[in-house]
Each structure stands twice: as C-alpha cells, then as structure tokens.
Scaffold this motif. Structure first.
Motif, short mmCIF file in Angstrom:
data_model
loop_
_atom_site.label_atom_id
_atom_site.label_comp_id
_atom_site.label_asym_id
_atom_site.label_seq_id
_atom_site.Cartn_x
_atom_site.Cartn_y
_atom_site.Cartn_z
N GLY A 171 0.74 -1.04 -0.05
CA GLY A 171 0.19 0.01 0.06
C GLY A 171 0.74 1.26 0.02
N LYS A 172 0.18 2.21 0.26
CA LYS A 172 0.74 3.49 0.35
C LYS A 172 1.65 3.92 1.46
CE LYS A 172 -2.78 5.58 -2.60
NZ LYS A 172 -3.77 6.66 -2.88
N PRO A 173 3.02 4.62 1.34
CA PRO A 173 3.75 4.83 2.85
C PRO A 173 3.03 5.99 3.71
CG PRO A 173 4.93 5.15 0.51
CD PRO A 173 3.63 4.79 0.03
N ARG A 174 2.13 6.70 3.10
CA ARG A 174 1.54 7.72 4.00
C ARG A 174 0.28 7.04 5.10
NH1 ARG A 174 -2.07 12.99 2.38
NH2 ARG A 174 -2.52 13.83 4.38
N ARG A 175 -0.29 5.99 4.33
CA ARG A 175 -1.19 5.30 5.06
C ARG A 175 -0.51 4.37 6.05
NH1 ARG A 175 -5.38 1.82 1.74
NH2 ARG A 175 -6.15 3.95 1.36
N ARG A 176 0.60 3.86 5.64
CA ARG A 176 1.37 2.89 6.94
C ARG A 176 1.87 3.99 7.72
NH1 ARG A 176 4.01 0.77 2.33
NH2 ARG A 176 5.85 2.12 2.93
N GLY A 177 2.28 5.20 7.63
CA GLY A 177 2.59 6.14 8.65
C GLY A 177 1.53 6.58 9.54
N ILE A 178 0.28 6.75 9.07
CA ILE A 178 -0.72 7.11 9.80
C ILE A 178 -1.05 5.87 10.76
CG2 ILE A 178 -3.29 7.50 9.93
CD1 ILE A 178 -2.91 8.94 7.15
N LEU A 179 -0.93 4.72 10.18
CA LEU A 179 -1.27 3.49 10.87
C LEU A 179 -0.38 3.39 12.14
CD1 LEU A 179 -2.41 0.86 8.27
CD2 LEU A 179 -3.73 2.01 9.77
N LEU A 180 0.98 3.45 11.80
CA LEU A 180 1.82 3.41 12.96
C LEU A 180 1.75 4.55 13.72
CD1 LEU A 180 5.18 2.56 10.63
CD2 LEU A 180 3.82 1.20 12.29
N GLY A 181 1.40 5.83 13.52
CA GLY A 181 1.13 6.78 14.19
C GLY A 181 0.01 6.50 15.45
N LEU A 182 -1.10 5.94 14.77
CA LEU A 182 -2.51 5.63 15.56
C LEU A 182 -2.01 4.37 16.64
CD1 LEU A 182 -5.02 5.63 12.95
CD2 LEU A 182 -4.80 6.97 14.79
N LEU A 183 -1.09 3.32 16.18
CA LEU A 183 -0.68 2.43 16.89
C LEU A 183 0.06 2.68 18.31
CD1 LEU A 183 -0.60 -0.59 17.72
CD2 LEU A 183 1.39 -0.60 16.04
#
Length: 720
Positions: A423-435
């Motif tokens: 997927g997109k790197p930005r989405r991964r960053g958001i998910l990691l931030g939420l986690l």
C-alpha cells in the motif's frame, strides 16, 4: 533462581495443639498440612479452610455438622476425621494422616490397569462408600484424587462431606463437583444421593481400565453436558478384549437415569465381588497398553501384583479447586479438580464453522484416522448413503490428529492477513502513528491506574480498638472500599473495631475489597442443668455448651446417688463466656452412721438399737456360751461399737447360751492345794476358809458339793 515462598502456617502451633510441619497440597477450598498432634504425639493431616470460607458463619455451621457426621464414620477404607475447630481466625479439620499417594498418581505412572488390579482397588473404594451410604452419608466428589493408597497397603477414600458443605454455601444456580466424574442429575437437577456416588465410581473404573476419561472438552460445561446428553461408552470400545462383564458393570453404574443404577454402594459391592470371582485369570490379567498414537491398546501381559500400589502418598487428598466455568482453563483442557459450574439456562454454544475435518480432502492435514470410531450420523443434506462419495458419518479424532489440528489452527491464527509494507507509505505512517498513540495512551492509563488510581497499592490501616465509624473513615481516607462483618471477640468491647481482613499493615490494591471486623463483644453461652447427672455426663454436657468444669467438691447426700451432681454454680440458664468454669458439688452417697454397742442386751433390744441407728441387724445361727453374759443376751457383734458404716449396712449379732456347766469333783479329805489347783484348771474361782487355823491343810467340806456348776462360778473349800 527464586527462593520458594514459605507458607505462613508452617512451623506454627494451631490451637495450642497442632504443630504444622509442612504444606502437603492446596485446593479450591483449603490447604492441607502435615502436622503433629502434641497432645497425643502423632502425625495428622491438617486441612485449613481459606479465609473467605472461614469468615462465612453459615458455612462454618454446615462444615461443623458435616465434620461431625464424617467423624462418626469409622471404617478401614475411609480416612478418619479426628478433630475440628476454630482458632485464631482459622477453621480447620484434623484427619488421619495416610502416608503414600493417590490413585491418580498410580494411574499417571502406569496408564491403564489390569481388571484384577482395578477391581481390587474398586472393592476397597466401594466398600468404604457402602459404609458411608449405610450411615446416611453421600460423598459427592468421588475421584482418583480422593482415593489414597497408603504405603502399608491400605486403601482409603477421603473428603467425606466437604463437597456438601461448599455446595450449600453457594447459590442455587451453582453446581459443585468434578466434571469428569459428574452424575447427570447434578447438572440437570442439582440433587445428589447414593446413586450419584455410584455413577462417579463407574467413571473412575472406566478410566482405570482404559487410561482415559470417557468425556473431555475445552471447558467444564462441555464435559458436564456430555454426561447429560451422551451415554458413557463401554471400556472395550477403547480396549478390545476386555471381558463383557466389565462393560456391563460400567454401563450399569453410569446409566443416565439414576433409577437404572445400583441403589447404593452396598448393592454395587455385591455385584463387583461376583464379577471378580467369575472372571478367569486371563480376563483378570488382561491389560490395555499404550498404542502408537498415544491411546490404549490391548495387551495380554500379566499385571503387577496388588501390593505394587503401596507407594508414597503425602496428604489427605488432592485439593478440591473451585473454578468458574467462564474462566479459561490453565492448560486448555479438562481438569480433575472439583469445579463450580454456573448454569444460566444451559445456553447454546456457537461453534466455529469450517470444512468438515472428517472429509477425505483433509486426511493428510490432520483429519480423522481410518480406524477411529464413528461418532454420529447427521442424516442431513448430501447423505445419500453412498460411502464411495465420501459422504459417510464423521469420525472421532485421535489424540495425535487432535494435536495436529490444533497446531494447524494455531499457524493459521498467526498468519498475517495483510502486509504492512504493501500500500501507500503515507497510510502506513498514519497506521503506525495511531498504533503508537494507542500504546502511549495505554501506558499512561496503566501508569495512572497502578500509580494513583484504583490499582494503586496502599497499606491497610490499623483500626483495632476504635469505633466502627472512625475505622470506616480511616479506610475511606486510604481509598479502600470495605464491607462490615460483626464478630464475637473476648478482648474488644462491643461496637469497636477488631481489625480488618486482610489484616494491617498488608498492602492491597485500592479496588480490592476489605472487610471491617466489628466486635459484638464476647460470645455468651447458656449454662446447662447438670444436677442429678453423673460427673462424667455433666462434664460432657458442659464441654458441648462450650464451657468447662470448675472446682469439684464432694458431700454426703441421702437423696442423690454417689458420683452424681448435687448442685452447680452458676445456676442453669446463666450466660457465661467461652470456656468459663462451672463449679460442681458431687454426692458421696448417704453419710455413714456410728455403730452402737449392743453387747449384753437381749436380742430384741439389740436389734431395735441397730435399726434405730440406720443399720440392719442379723442374728448368727450359732450361739455361744459366756460366763459373763446371761443366756438370750448378745455376747458379740461383728462391727466394733463406735465405728462408722454406710447407712443400711448389716451388723451380725451372736446370742449367749449362758455359762458352760463344768463338773465339780468331791475334794473332801484331799489336800487343799491340789484341790484348788484342779478347780482353777476347770475354770472356777476358788475361795478357801480355814477352820481351826487350817493346820492340817485338808479339805473338810466344799460348796457347792460334788456335781456340776457354771463355768467361772466360785467354789468354796473349807480347810482344817
């Protein structure tokens, strides 16, 4: 390496009598210790109830009642109950110490047992149950952990009455028992009788013969429902070659309908012994050995001797655990501990869907083995009876296949369903931030919860000897929630706080409940009436009333029999503290009387004198001569005058015949000296009158003359 935590009771003295030496086992209701009875100098098993049960006075009353009932049961195959008491906030039961091990330990070591050994063990167990049933006792928790194999060869069953005590302390929607051995009626109706023990014994025999329990499951409720909805399979289904009589015995004991089982242990014992005597040696020595897949397999090898069961056992019984059915099992499987199962409407369980593990496509992936037994035939769609189409009835998993299926399911559960790298790197960053945010929030919450919130550790304050209101204020200021329980206390005045449970200064979490113990003052007991009772019976009555025997004095009594109580102090119905003494006055019987002297009295007067003194007169059949007592008078009595005799005692009287008549010779013309000597030898008194000075010394005359005279009378000699 961590040092083991030492039990606080070890090396302490309980109730000033039982010295605790070591911990034997822990269970759901109690801990069992090896202790020494210092009064009788013997080893005992000391079962100490957990504080939450010891604090329940209703439970303690039932516990005492059941302990007394079990103590009255004396049988070689039943562990004896020796004592029971409450001391220093501890409720305990003292039982016979049986060094050895449990039947569970024997089965874990040897696996399936031969019919010879299994029936011999069952004979002792069922004989103990029969004695209990004859006495009106039901065990309610028959299982291998409660069968003790002493190292001297004795076989005993333990823990009579305890399951009943804990079951009656729970609500009506709660079931107590070990689910692996639970009778169906305990699940559906909750009531137990002798036939429930017979059912549990049948399950235990099945396990001894096959090495397995008939029903297993992932939760206690599954196992309990299996007892209700399924029939126990015959042992030969797992161990082909077992005698058909053994199948019939197991089937009879484990019938779902209690009316179809033996009525009690005595009925079962007769059939068990009949089967033992009717089986051949080959059938008795047949044994199921382990098969390659871990299950039992038939073996014709002779079994070991029965004496092999006598190995080391420590303790009274395997602990009885109380487990909520909604909690996960520690090992993910069944358990042999006694469990409490909450029945809330027998709710339907939703099973996970998936492919039929019995299909041929799954055979290589841990499906059913071809030699498994048929479990059921659902008769649903697609079952056209064509075996070649693979639509036959599902088959039961073997233990090996079950483990393979569990491993495969575990791998599937841990296999990621999506990749974080896709997927997109930005989405991964958001998910990691939420986690990270969630983890940080969880850490902050945990820090607050265990640092300053409800999970923080606080020390329980010491509130003893202050008013209940002040004690509650101190507990509230410490952030603790508490409930109040009134208790009797000999030292703390009524209305003041005795302490807390847990006791100060123990550290607890703020959300943990604390019980404030408020004194009701000393417990008072009513003095029973023990007048007219023997001293032994009076002492027993006072001890039963929680009092003691004080000073004992003795007095004579005309109305109270010797050895019985004349009076008591304090008087009956007085209220006294625990163990207070009651003084007793005990009768020595009627007071003794002085013996009157009746010698010389005539017979009638002597008898009256003795009777007036409270004695009984008896006249000897033989009379006696007496020179001093006239005929018809008392010449002798067998009790000395002035002595003391018990009232009513007999005094024997001897009546006089008067003096004995003795011959008097004619001494005229004889010398006076020789005549005198002869008369004195005959018992006479001699007087001499000298005539003319008595110069010749010859007897001129005598009085009385020749003839007879009373013995002791006087004979006068006239001498010239």
């Amino acid at each position: 390496m961590h040092e083991p935590v030492k039990d606080s009771l070890v090396e302490t003295l309980v109730d000033d009598r039982y010295f605790v030496r070591s911990l034997i086992a822990r269970g759901g209701m109690s801990s069992v210790y090896l202790a020494t009875d210092r009064r009788l100098d013997r080893d005992v098993a000391l079962k100490v109830l957990y504080p939450h049960l010891a604090a329940d006075r209703g439970f303690l009353r039932r516990f005492e009642s059941e302990a007394k009932s079990a103590a009255r049961l004396s049988h070689p195959h039943v562990v004896g109950v020796l004592d029971q008491g409450i001391a220093e906030n501890l409720a305990y039961l003292v039982m016979e110490y049986v060094p050895g091990r449990t039947l569970r330990g024997l089965m874990e070591e040897r696996g399936p047992l031969s019919p010879r050994l299994a029936l011999a063990l069952m004979d002792a167990v069922v004989e103990g149950l029969a004695a209990a049933h004859d006495a009106g006792l039901v065990h309610r928790d028959v299982k291998p952990e409660n069968v003790l194999l002493a190292d001297n060869g004795r076989i005993k069953i333990a823990d009579f009455g305890l399951a009943r005590a804990v079951s009656t302390s729970t609500n009506t929607g709660t079931l107590v028992g070990t689910v692996a051995y639970l009778a169906p009626e305990l699940v559906t109706a909750g009531g137990a009788d002798e036939r429930s023990d017979v059912y549990s014994a049948g399950i235990m025999l099945y396990e001894m013969l096959t090495g397995r329990q008939p029903f297993t499951g992932d939760s206690p409720i599954q196992v309990a429902f299996a007892h209700v909805h399924s029939s126990v399979p015959v042992p030969s289904a797992l161990c082909p070659g077992l005698a058909e009589d053994l199948d019939e015995l197991v089937r009879w004991c484990t019938a779902k309908d209690p009316e179809e089982r033996p009525v009690n242990g005595r009925a079962l014992l007769g059939e068990l012994r009949h089967i033992r005597s009717s089986l051949s040696d080959a059938e008795l020595d047949f044994r199921c050995g382990p098969s390659p897949d871990g299950g039992p397999a038939a073996s014709g090898a002779p079994t070991e001797a029965l004496s092999g069961v006598t190995e080391v056992l420590a303790g009274a019984a395997a602990g009885t655990a109380v487990i909520d059915a909604s909690a996960p099992r520690p090992d993910g499987t069944g358990s042999n501990s006694t469990e409490v199962i909450h029945r809330s409407g027998n709710a339907t369980t939703v099973l996970p869907s998936g492919r039929n593990p019995g299909s041929r496509d799954d055979a290589d992936a841990g499906g059913y083995a071809d030699d498994d037994y048929d479990a059921y035939d659902d008769g649903g769609e697609g079952d056209d009876g064509d075996d070649d189409a693979g639509q036959g009835a599902p088959r039961r998993l073997t233990k090996r296949d079950e483990r393979a299926l569990v491993r495969r399911s575990d791998r599937e559960a841990h296999r990621p369903r999506m990749s974080l790298r896709s997927g997109k790197p930005r989405r991964r960053g958001i998910l990691l931030g939420l986690l990270l945010t969630v983890l940080l929030a969880a850490a902050v919450f945990a820090g607050w919860f265990f640092g300053a919130g409800p999970g923080a550790l606080v020390s329980v304050p010491d509130v003893s000897n202050i008013s209940a209101e002040d004690a509650g204020t101190q507990l509230g200021d410490a952030g603790l929630t508490y409930s109040t329980n009134e208790v009797f206390d000999e030292a703390v005045a009524a209305g003041l706080a005795v302490g807390t449970d847990p006791a100060a200064p123990r550290e607890v979490r703020r959300f943990q409940p604390v019980t404030l113990l408020v004194s009701k003052g000393p417990q008072l007991f009513t003095v029973p009436n023990v007048v007219q009772r023997t001293i032994e019976a009076a002492g027993e009555n006072l001890r039963d009333a929680e009092l003691s025997v004080g000073a004992v004095t003795e007095e004579y009594s005309e109305s109270v029999a010797a050895g019985s109580v004349i009076s008591q102090q304090p008087l009956p119905d007085t209220l006294l503290r625990l163990g207070a003494p009651v003084d007793l006055t005990v009768s020595r019987g009627p007071a003794p009387v002085e013996v009157p002297g009746v010698t010389g009295l005539d017979e009638e007067a002597a008898v009256k004198a003795l009777e007036d003194a409270g004695l009984t007169a008896a006249v000897a059949p033989d009379k006696a001569n007496s020179a001093s007592v006239p005929a018809g008078a008392v010449v002798a009595q067998d009790a000395a005058p002035g002595g003391l005799l018990e009232r009513g005692s007999t005094v024997t009287l001897t009546i006089s015949l008067g003096p004995r008549m003795v011959e008097v010779p004619n001494y005229v013309g004889q010398r006076a000296e020789s005549a005198r000597a002869d008369l004195e030898s005959r018992g006479f008194t001699v007087e001499v009158e000298n005539l003319l000075g008595g110069l010749l010394g010859l007897v001129r005359d005598q009085e009385p003359g020749a003839g007879t005279a009373p013995e002791g009378s006087t004979v006068t000699l006239k001498v010239v």
